[in-house]
Design a protein around this motif. Structure first.
Motif, PDB file in Angstrom:
ATOM      1  N   LEU A   1     -43.573 -31.900 -45.000  1.00  0.00           N
ATOM      2  CA  LEU A   1     -42.452 -32.165 -44.114  1.00  0.00           C
ATOM      3  C   LEU A   1     -42.807 -33.360 -43.242  1.00  0.00           C
ATOM      4  O   LEU A   1     -43.988 -33.548 -42.885  1.00  0.00           O
ATOM      5  CB  LEU A   1     -42.140 -30.968 -43.219  1.00  0.00           C
ATOM      6  N   VAL A   2     -41.821 -34.181 -42.909  1.00  0.00           N
ATOM      7  CA  VAL A   2     -42.040 -35.305 -42.006  1.00  0.00           C
ATOM      8  C   VAL A   2     -41.436 -34.964 -40.647  1.00  0.00           C
ATOM      9  O   VAL A   2     -40.428 -34.260 -40.560  1.00  0.00           O
ATOM     10  CB  VAL A   2     -41.417 -36.613 -42.557  1.00  0.00           C
ATOM     11  N   LYS A   3     -42.052 -35.486 -39.590  1.00  0.00           N
ATOM     12  CA  LYS A   3     -41.652 -35.097 -38.235  1.00  0.00           C
ATOM     13  C   LYS A   3     -40.681 -36.070 -37.576  1.00  0.00           C
ATOM     14  O   LYS A   3     -40.102 -35.737 -36.542  1.00  0.00           O
ATOM     15  CB  LYS A   3     -42.895 -34.932 -37.369  1.00  0.00           C
ATOM     16  N   HIS A   4     -40.554 -37.270 -38.138  1.00  0.00           N
ATOM     17  CA  HIS A   4     -39.608 -38.223 -37.558  1.00  0.00           C
ATOM     18  C   HIS A   4     -39.211 -39.243 -38.622  1.00  0.00           C
ATOM     19  O   HIS A   4     -39.819 -39.309 -39.703  1.00  0.00           O
ATOM     20  CB  HIS A   4     -40.193 -38.915 -36.331  1.00  0.00           C
ATOM     21  N   ALA A   5     -38.189 -40.032 -38.312  1.00  0.00           N
ATOM     22  CA  ALA A   5     -37.611 -40.948 -39.295  1.00  0.00           C
ATOM     23  C   ALA A   5     -38.599 -41.995 -39.772  1.00  0.00           C
ATOM     24  O   ALA A   5     -38.642 -42.335 -40.961  1.00  0.00           O
ATOM     25  CB  ALA A   5     -36.372 -41.625 -38.695  1.00  0.00           C
ATOM     26  N   LEU A   6     -39.431 -42.529 -38.868  1.00  0.00           N
ATOM     27  CA  LEU A   6     -40.398 -43.555 -39.267  1.00  0.00           C
ATOM     28  C   LEU A   6     -41.442 -42.993 -40.225  1.00  0.00           C
ATOM     29  O   LEU A   6     -41.831 -43.650 -41.191  1.00  0.00           O
ATOM     30  CB  LEU A   6     -41.086 -44.132 -38.024  1.00  0.00           C
ATOM     31  N   ALA A   7     -41.872 -41.759 -39.964  1.00  0.00           N
ATOM     32  CA  ALA A   7     -42.837 -41.121 -40.868  1.00  0.00           C
ATOM     33  C   ALA A   7     -42.229 -40.927 -42.252  1.00  0.00           C
ATOM     34  O   ALA A   7     -42.922 -41.060 -43.271  1.00  0.00           O
ATOM     35  CB  ALA A   7     -43.277 -39.779 -40.293  1.00  0.00           C
ATOM     36  N   LYS A   8     -40.931 -40.634 -42.302  1.00  0.00           N
ATOM     37  CA  LYS A   8     -40.244 -40.468 -43.586  1.00  0.00           C
ATOM     38  C   LYS A   8     -40.278 -41.765 -44.386  1.00  0.00           C
ATOM     39  O   LYS A   8     -40.564 -41.761 -45.592  1.00  0.00           O
ATOM     40  CB  LYS A   8     -38.806 -40.022 -43.347  1.00  0.00           C
ATOM     41  N   VAL A   9     -39.998 -42.873 -43.719  1.00  0.00           N
ATOM     42  CA  VAL A   9     -40.011 -44.181 -44.388  1.00  0.00           C
ATOM     43  C   VAL A   9     -41.417 -44.503 -44.891  1.00  0.00           C
ATOM     44  O   VAL A   9     -41.603 -44.944 -46.031  1.00  0.00           O
ATOM     45  CB  VAL A   9     -39.520 -45.283 -43.431  1.00  0.00           C
ATOM     46  N   LYS A  10     -42.417 -44.283 -44.048  1.00  0.00           N
ATOM     47  CA  LYS A  10     -43.799 -44.606 -44.417  1.00  0.00           C
ATOM     48  C   LYS A  10     -44.296 -43.727 -45.557  1.00  0.00           C
ATOM     49  O   LYS A  10     -44.985 -44.201 -46.467  1.00  0.00           O
ATOM     50  CB  LYS A  10     -44.707 -44.456 -43.198  1.00  0.00           C
ATOM     51  N   LEU A  11     -43.959 -42.434 -45.512  1.00  0.00           N
ATOM     52  CA  LEU A  11     -44.402 -41.533 -46.573  1.00  0.00           C
ATOM     53  C   LEU A  11     -43.733 -41.885 -47.899  1.00  0.00           C
ATOM     54  O   LEU A  11     -44.367 -41.856 -48.956  1.00  0.00           O
ATOM     55  CB  LEU A  11     -44.101 -40.084 -46.199  1.00  0.00           C
ATOM     56  N   LYS A  12     -42.457 -42.229 -47.851  1.00  0.00           N
ATOM     57  CA  LYS A  12     -41.744 -42.627 -49.065  1.00  0.00           C
ATOM     58  C   LYS A  12     -42.390 -43.854 -49.686  1.00  0.00           C
ATOM     59  O   LYS A  12     -42.606 -43.916 -50.898  1.00  0.00           O
ATOM     60  CB  LYS A  12     -40.278 -42.892 -48.747  1.00  0.00           C
ATOM     61  N   LYS A  13     -42.737 -44.851 -48.852  1.00  0.00           N
ATOM     62  CA  LYS A  13     -43.406 -46.048 -49.356  1.00  0.00           C
ATOM     63  C   LYS A  13     -44.778 -45.714 -49.921  1.00  0.00           C
ATOM     64  O   LYS A  13     -45.186 -46.257 -50.947  1.00  0.00           O
ATOM     65  CB  LYS A  13     -43.547 -47.075 -48.233  1.00  0.00           C
ATOM     66  N   SER A  14     -45.476 -44.803 -49.278  1.00  0.00           N
ATOM     67  CA  SER A  14     -46.807 -44.400 -49.750  1.00  0.00           C
ATOM     68  C   SER A  14     -46.732 -43.757 -51.125  1.00  0.00           C
ATOM     69  O   SER A  14     -47.485 -44.106 -52.031  1.00  0.00           O
ATOM     70  CB  SER A  14     -47.439 -43.433 -48.759  1.00  0.00           C
ATOM     71  N   LEU A  15     -45.789 -42.816 -51.297  1.00  0.00           N
ATOM     72  CA  LEU A  15     -45.665 -42.120 -52.578  1.00  0.00           C
ATOM     73  C   LEU A  15     -45.202 -43.061 -53.685  1.00  0.00           C
ATOM     74  O   LEU A  15     -45.680 -42.990 -54.818  1.00  0.00           O
ATOM     75  CB  LEU A  15     -44.689 -40.945 -52.437  1.00  0.00           C
ATOM     76  N   GLN A  16     -44.277 -43.962 -53.363  1.00  0.00           N
ATOM     77  CA  GLN A  16     -43.826 -44.942 -54.347  1.00  0.00           C
ATOM     78  C   GLN A  16     -44.950 -45.901 -54.703  1.00  0.00           C
ATOM     79  O   GLN A  16     -45.125 -46.273 -55.863  1.00  0.00           O
ATOM     80  CB  GLN A  16     -42.618 -45.704 -53.812  1.00  0.00           C
ATOM     81  N   GLY A  17     -45.726 -46.284 -53.699  1.00  0.00           N
ATOM     82  CA  GLY A  17     -46.843 -47.197 -53.946  1.00  0.00           C
ATOM     83  C   GLY A  17     -47.914 -46.585 -54.808  1.00  0.00           C
ATOM     84  O   GLY A  17     -48.531 -47.259 -55.638  1.00  0.00           O
ATOM     85  N   GLN A  18     -48.127 -45.283 -54.639  1.00  0.00           N
ATOM     86  CA  GLN A  18     -49.132 -44.613 -55.453  1.00  0.00           C
ATOM     87  C   GLN A  18     -48.738 -44.634 -56.924  1.00  0.00           C
ATOM     88  O   GLN A  18     -49.574 -44.827 -57.803  1.00  0.00           O
ATOM     89  CB  GLN A  18     -49.316 -43.179 -54.952  1.00  0.00           C
ATOM     90  N   ARG A  19     -47.466 -44.444 -57.214  1.00  0.00           N
ATOM     91  CA  ARG A  19     -46.997 -44.487 -58.595  1.00  0.00           C
ATOM     92  C   ARG A  19     -47.139 -45.893 -59.173  1.00  0.00           C
ATOM     93  O   ARG A  19     -47.552 -46.072 -60.312  1.00  0.00           O
ATOM     94  CB  ARG A  19     -45.545 -44.027 -58.696  1.00  0.00           C
TER      95      ARG A  19
END
Length: 355
Positions: free
Chosen positions: A127-145
């Motif tokens: 779970l993400v706690k705020h909007a900025l964390a959501k953006v960063k986590l999405k970029k992280s997961l996409q970058g890993q792929r």
């Protein structure tokens, strides 16, 4: 539990983790196999457990299942059988039903689910706690792929002795309706003409960690899986394609049938959803009896590596989760333990790395 700990220390992802900047703290990411209570098969109240009667009971369990918590994300160990979203008129509490309670508990009004699991899988959800964390986590997961990093860790018990390629495989599949249900279907041969088709794919690497000494047919194996995606039912499809359906898979297991003592594939359209066919010796050992349909899916997300999060220069870190009680109980009863040489090889490698 010592034998189980030793078994999990042979998990194949250890080799991959060591290549990620010598992250010494990650050597034992699947050693967390302790559980609050055993869940024996002869007790039907806990066979498909944990079963939660209401939302409060689920909240109480989840509050004791926190795996990681910081200012950006919250990681929980989701139980088997709990859906992410409520099913209409079913009356079973879902993870979304307790979202407001989690927001209040962690003083995070923007808290929302970012990385979930299918209902029958257990293990890590984020779970993400705020909007900025959501953006960063999405970029992280996409970058890993995009970097080809296989960071999702699963462990499963399967009926069979699968043969895997030693290298990372690219699996292509699509989802279509089969017998009134959306299911994943493998696409073994890719052609350029398929680029416009609604194909999905994931990269995966697997290894057999142990085989039960039982004389059942088929044999029972413990398998470690690393992949770059954990989308719904993809791993069940993948294991069935290797003629080794996951224990407790009552959907994709019927794509495999036994003919003259050999496991063979059958057309997916002919595979009717019904309780899994389990070898009689395995049923006796696990004390399942006639209640095969109660056997939970033995597929657990045990680890997740996050790269470049929350910042591009952040060091990779691992989130790890405990195995469910029924999973540990199954491993012990089926004696799914590694060969001594596997343990020795791990310990020797570990000493070398530390030096």
């Amino acid at each position: 539990m010592t034998a189980i700990n030793s078994c999990l220390r042979t998990y194949s992802m250890m080799k991959t983790i060591r290549s990620i900047k010598k992250m010494h703290v990650m050597y034992t990411f699947t050693r967390c196999v302790s559980t609050e209570r055993k869940q024996p098969y002869y007790n039907l109240d806990v066979l498909h457990a944990p079963v939660f009667a209401d939302r409060k009971e689920l909240i109480h369990h989840i509050q004791k299942s926190v795996l990681y918590d910081d200012e950006n994300i919250l990681a929980l160990n989701k139980p088997n059988g709990v859906p992410m979203k409520a099913v209409h008129d079913e009356g079973v509490p879902s993870m979304f039903d307790i979202l407001e309670d989690l927001r209040e508990c962690y003083d995070a009004p923007e808290l929302e689910y970012m990385l979930g699991l299918s209902r029958n899988q257990s293990g890590i959800i984020l779970l993400v706690k705020h909007a900025l964390a959501k953006v960063k986590l999405k970029k992280s997961l996409q970058g890993q792929r995009s970097h080809g990093e296989i960071n999702h860790e699963f462990i499963c018990v399967c009926l069979g002795e699968p043969k895997f390629k030693p290298e990372v495989e690219k699996i292509r599949y699509l989802r279509k309706e089969i017998n009134g249900r959306q299911q994943a279907v493998l696409v073994p041969h890719f052609h350029k003409s398929m680029k416009k088709a609604p194909l999905s794919s994931f990269n995966i690497q697997s290894e057999v960690l142990a085989t039960s000494p039982l004389e059942s047919s088929p044999k029972v194996s413990l398998v470690g899986i690393t992949c770059d995606s954990g989308k719904k039912e993809c791993l069940e499809m993948y294991m069935a394609d290797h003629l080794s359906p996951i224990l407790g898979d009552h959907v994709y297991s019927h794509r495999v049938v036994e003919v003259a003592g050999e496991q063979v594939k059958q057309d997916s359209a002919a595979a009717i959803r019904s309780p899994q066919i389990i070898p009689s010796e395995v049923k006796r050992t696990l004390k399942i009896g006639k209640h095969t349909h109660f056997v939970p899916l033995h597929l657990h997300k045990s680890g997740l590596i996050l790269h470049r999060f929350p910042h591009k220069k952040s060091e990779p870190f691992m989130i790890e989760s405990q195995l469910p009680g029924f999973f540990v109980d199954t491993m012990e009863k089926l004696q799914l333990l590694p060969n001594d040489e596997n343990i020795d090889a791990y310990e020797e490698d570990e000493i070398t790395d530390i030096d």
